[in-house]
Design a protein around this motif. Structure first.
Motif, PDB file in Angstrom:
ATOM      1  N   SER A 194      -0.862 -12.221   4.890  1.00 54.51           N
ATOM      2  CA  SER A 194      -1.751 -12.982   4.568  1.00 54.51           C
ATOM      3  C   SER A 194      -3.132 -12.332   4.042  1.00 54.51           C
ATOM      4  O   SER A 194      -3.545 -12.665   2.878  1.00 54.51           O
ATOM      5  CB  SER A 194      -1.813 -13.883   5.538  1.00 54.51           C
ATOM      6  OG  SER A 194      -0.461 -14.525   5.875  1.00 54.51           O
ATOM      7  N   GLU A 195      -3.188 -11.305   4.893  1.00 54.36           N
ATOM      8  CA  GLU A 195      -4.835 -11.150   4.531  1.00 54.36           C
ATOM      9  C   GLU A 195      -4.755  -9.795   3.393  1.00 54.36           C
ATOM     10  O   GLU A 195      -5.587 -10.126   2.557  1.00 54.36           O
ATOM     11  CB  GLU A 195      -5.185  -9.917   6.112  1.00 54.36           C
ATOM     12  CG  GLU A 195      -5.634 -11.020   7.110  1.00 54.36           C
ATOM     13  CD  GLU A 195      -5.598 -10.053   8.517  1.00 54.36           C
ATOM     14  OE1 GLU A 195      -5.175  -8.899   8.608  1.00 54.36           O
ATOM     15  OE2 GLU A 195      -5.530 -11.263   9.477  1.00 54.36           O
ATOM     16  N   LEU A 196      -3.764  -8.489   3.776  1.00 51.03           N
ATOM     17  CA  LEU A 196      -3.305  -8.312   2.541  1.00 51.03           C
ATOM     18  C   LEU A 196      -3.054  -9.144   0.986  1.00 51.03           C
ATOM     19  O   LEU A 196      -3.661  -8.553  -0.170  1.00 51.03           O
ATOM     20  CB  LEU A 196      -2.259  -7.495   2.367  1.00 51.03           C
ATOM     21  CG  LEU A 196      -2.334  -6.603   3.792  1.00 51.03           C
ATOM     22  CD1 LEU A 196      -0.920  -4.998   4.099  1.00 51.03           C
ATOM     23  CD2 LEU A 196      -3.396  -5.870   3.066  1.00 51.03           C
ATOM     24  N   GLU A 199      -6.582 -10.027  -0.113  1.00 54.24           N
ATOM     25  CA  GLU A 199      -7.083  -9.210  -0.879  1.00 54.24           C
ATOM     26  C   GLU A 199      -6.969  -8.744  -2.378  1.00 54.24           C
ATOM     27  O   GLU A 199      -7.570  -8.205  -2.782  1.00 54.24           O
ATOM     28  CB  GLU A 199      -6.956  -7.537   0.355  1.00 54.24           C
ATOM     29  CG  GLU A 199      -8.359  -6.815  -0.145  1.00 54.24           C
ATOM     30  CD  GLU A 199      -9.763  -7.228   0.126  1.00 54.24           C
ATOM     31  OE1 GLU A 199     -10.182  -6.315  -0.087  1.00 54.24           O
ATOM     32  OE2 GLU A 199      -9.810  -8.084   0.329  1.00 54.24           O
ATOM     33  N   TYR A 200      -4.670  -8.407  -2.295  1.00 50.99           N
ATOM     34  CA  TYR A 200      -4.490  -8.098  -3.294  1.00 50.99           C
ATOM     35  C   TYR A 200      -4.948  -8.934  -4.327  1.00 50.99           C
ATOM     36  O   TYR A 200      -5.475  -8.510  -5.696  1.00 50.99           O
ATOM     37  CB  TYR A 200      -3.257  -8.286  -2.867  1.00 50.99           C
ATOM     38  CG  TYR A 200      -1.915  -7.995  -4.466  1.00 50.99           C
ATOM     39  CD1 TYR A 200      -2.673  -6.656  -4.555  1.00 50.99           C
ATOM     40  CD2 TYR A 200      -1.464  -8.478  -4.374  1.00 50.99           C
ATOM     41  CE1 TYR A 200      -1.652  -6.372  -6.304  1.00 50.99           C
ATOM     42  CE2 TYR A 200       0.159  -8.326  -5.127  1.00 50.99           C
ATOM     43  CZ  TYR A 200      -0.639  -7.635  -6.865  1.00 50.99           C
ATOM     44  OH  TYR A 200       0.523  -6.963  -7.038  1.00 50.99           O
ATOM     45  N   LEU A 201      -4.820 -10.507  -4.079  1.00 48.03           N
ATOM     46  CA  LEU A 201      -5.162 -11.142  -5.374  1.00 48.03           C
ATOM     47  C   LEU A 201      -6.228 -11.175  -5.667  1.00 48.03           C
ATOM     48  O   LEU A 201      -7.057 -11.481  -6.508  1.00 48.03           O
ATOM     49  CB  LEU A 201      -5.271 -12.454  -4.706  1.00 48.03           C
ATOM     50  CG  LEU A 201      -3.132 -13.142  -4.306  1.00 48.03           C
ATOM     51  CD1 LEU A 201      -3.324 -14.525  -3.635  1.00 48.03           C
ATOM     52  CD2 LEU A 201      -2.731 -13.053  -6.125  1.00 48.03           C
ATOM     53  N   ALA A 202      -7.645 -11.022  -4.828  1.00 43.71           N
ATOM     54  CA  ALA A 202      -9.189 -11.451  -5.199  1.00 43.71           C
ATOM     55  C   ALA A 202      -9.281  -9.924  -6.572  1.00 43.71           C
ATOM     56  O   ALA A 202     -10.017 -10.172  -7.747  1.00 43.71           O
ATOM     57  CB  ALA A 202     -10.279 -10.970  -4.244  1.00 43.71           C
ATOM     58  N   HIS A 203      -9.299  -9.131  -5.597  1.00 46.69           N
ATOM     59  CA  HIS A 203      -9.084  -8.089  -6.748  1.00 46.69           C
ATOM     60  C   HIS A 203      -7.854  -7.880  -8.241  1.00 46.69           C
ATOM     61  O   HIS A 203      -8.379  -6.967  -9.404  1.00 46.69           O
ATOM     62  CB  HIS A 203      -8.175  -6.678  -6.037  1.00 46.69           C
ATOM     63  CG  HIS A 203     -10.106  -5.572  -5.232  1.00 46.69           C
ATOM     64  ND1 HIS A 203     -11.337  -5.821  -5.290  1.00 46.69           N
ATOM     65  CD2 HIS A 203      -9.833  -6.215  -4.005  1.00 46.69           C
ATOM     66  CE1 HIS A 203     -11.528  -5.703  -4.626  1.00 46.69           C
ATOM     67  NE2 HIS A 203     -10.787  -5.465  -3.206  1.00 46.69           N
TER      68      HIS A 203
END
Length: 363
Positions: A194-196, A199-203
């Motif tokens: 979930s945390e990844l 971060e993945y979607l934000a970038h």
């Protein structure tokens, strides 16, 4: 920061924000793919993940349906795969012809050295998945504002299923063993994923994605009770934390869609999350689903059976008319789509007819 031309068609984004619109926006899952003859020409001898890792090829494939169906669809979705996150976490994934994704060394128990390495590994998605961000930026530039570009990721439960099963499954024996035998370890890994995802979607948004979708393709393998334990909390984590992370990165939050295939029982729970759009598969009755979503101030997306594209034009028309009637003719709160991705061997002309019928029914 990359610079892009102004958006000429913002119908999808306005709809996703709950605004009243002139017609329902239209796109379909897996719209860039193997049913298109030009896909095979551009793919050439490259394997699937080579195409994902090549920003030039990925952007070309993303744009193919936009160009073929010009004026009929209102969004592009970046050509990639949900399994790039397990790859970034250090797992090997290959695409086997006529079989699908395959993990040569799936996770077998929390005692596996691989599980411990995954949990301890410091994953920098900006490095590991840089090729996705480059593809998004390049695609936004090539789109020249014609339609918005969507980013996406796989949902934690679905990614866990692949990582443990080693590929697609009919029985889901291995992942059911995990959730019922190693519940705490399963939840720890789900939280890590979930945390990844956040971060993945934000970038992806930093790179140019204007809306994102989370695909929980195997949600329907869970009972209502286990969905509330092993899927919903992690979907909620993404919806709660992605907007915060975007603000930290100097970005405005973007509309978010959740698509939990097969989890028809969870519609009201999903409508209580911070997602803007709730994706519906073809198991939902449009009138009832629309009523529940509207009461919660949510937009719905879907939900024609992809199999109708193998049928007659009369069957396609009847399906579209049923959807349009059930979803308020698209004047507010409905993004027209299939109830899952386009399946192989669909005739692109039949898909074009589907698009044309959506436009006709929503005038």
């Amino acid at each position: 920061m990359p610079q892009f031309e102004p958006l000429k068609n913002d119908l999808l984004l306005r709809t996703a924000r709950g605004e009243k619109v002139e017609r329902a926006p239209m796109w379909v899952m897996r719209q860039a793919g193997r049913y298109l003859p030009e896909y095979h020409e551009a793919k050439g001898s490259h394997d699937f993940f080579e195409c994902c890792r090549s920003p030039e090829i990925a952007s070309t494939l993303t744009l193919q349906p936009i160009e073929r169906f010009a004026g009929l669809i209102d969004a592009a979705i970046i050509f990639s795969d949900i399994l790039v996150i397990p790859q970034a976490m250090g797992m090997e994934v290959v695409m086997v012809d006529k079989k699908g994704p395959h993990f040569p060394n799936p996770l077998r128990s929390p005692e596996d050295q691989q599980y411990k390495q995954i949990m301890e590994r410091n994953v920098d998605v900006t490095v590991e998945l840089d090729y996705v961000y480059k593809a998004i930026t390049l695609t936004r530039q090539k789109l020249k504002g014609r339609v918005p570009l969507l980013g996406f990721c796989g949902a934690p439960w679905t990614l866990l299923s692949y990582m443990v099963e080693g590929g697609g499954s009919k029985m889901f024996k291995e992942v059911k063993t995990w959730v019922y035998k190693y519940s705490d370890a399963s939840k720890a890994l789900l939280q890590r994923i979930s945390e990844l995802c956040v971060e993945y979607l934000a970038h992806q948004v930093v790179a140019g994605a204007q809306m994102v979708q989370i695909f929980d393709s195997w949600a329907g393998e869970l009972s209502p009770a286990t969905f509330k334990q092993f899927s919903l909390p992690y979907l909620e984590y993404i919806a709660d934390n992605l907007p915060k992370r975007l603000l930290e990165l100097g970005q405005k939050p973007v509309p978010m869609t959740v698509f939990a295939k097969g989890a028809w029982y969870a519609l009201e729970d999903l409508c209580n999350t911070n997602y803007n759009v709730i994706g519906l598969d073809w198991l939902h009755e449009p009138v009832e689903a629309y009523k529940i979503a509207q009461a919660k101030g949510k937009v719905v997306q879907g939900n024609a059976d992809p199999g109708v594209l193998y049928g007659s034009r009369e069957a396609i028309t009847a399906t579209v008319e049923n959807m349009a009637k059930g979803f308020g003719r698209g004047k507010q709160g409905w993004i027209a789509n299939l109830g899952h991705g386009i399946t192989p061997f669909v005739n692109p002309d039949d898909l074009r007819f589907f698009f044309e019928e959506v436009h006709r029914c929503c005038r």
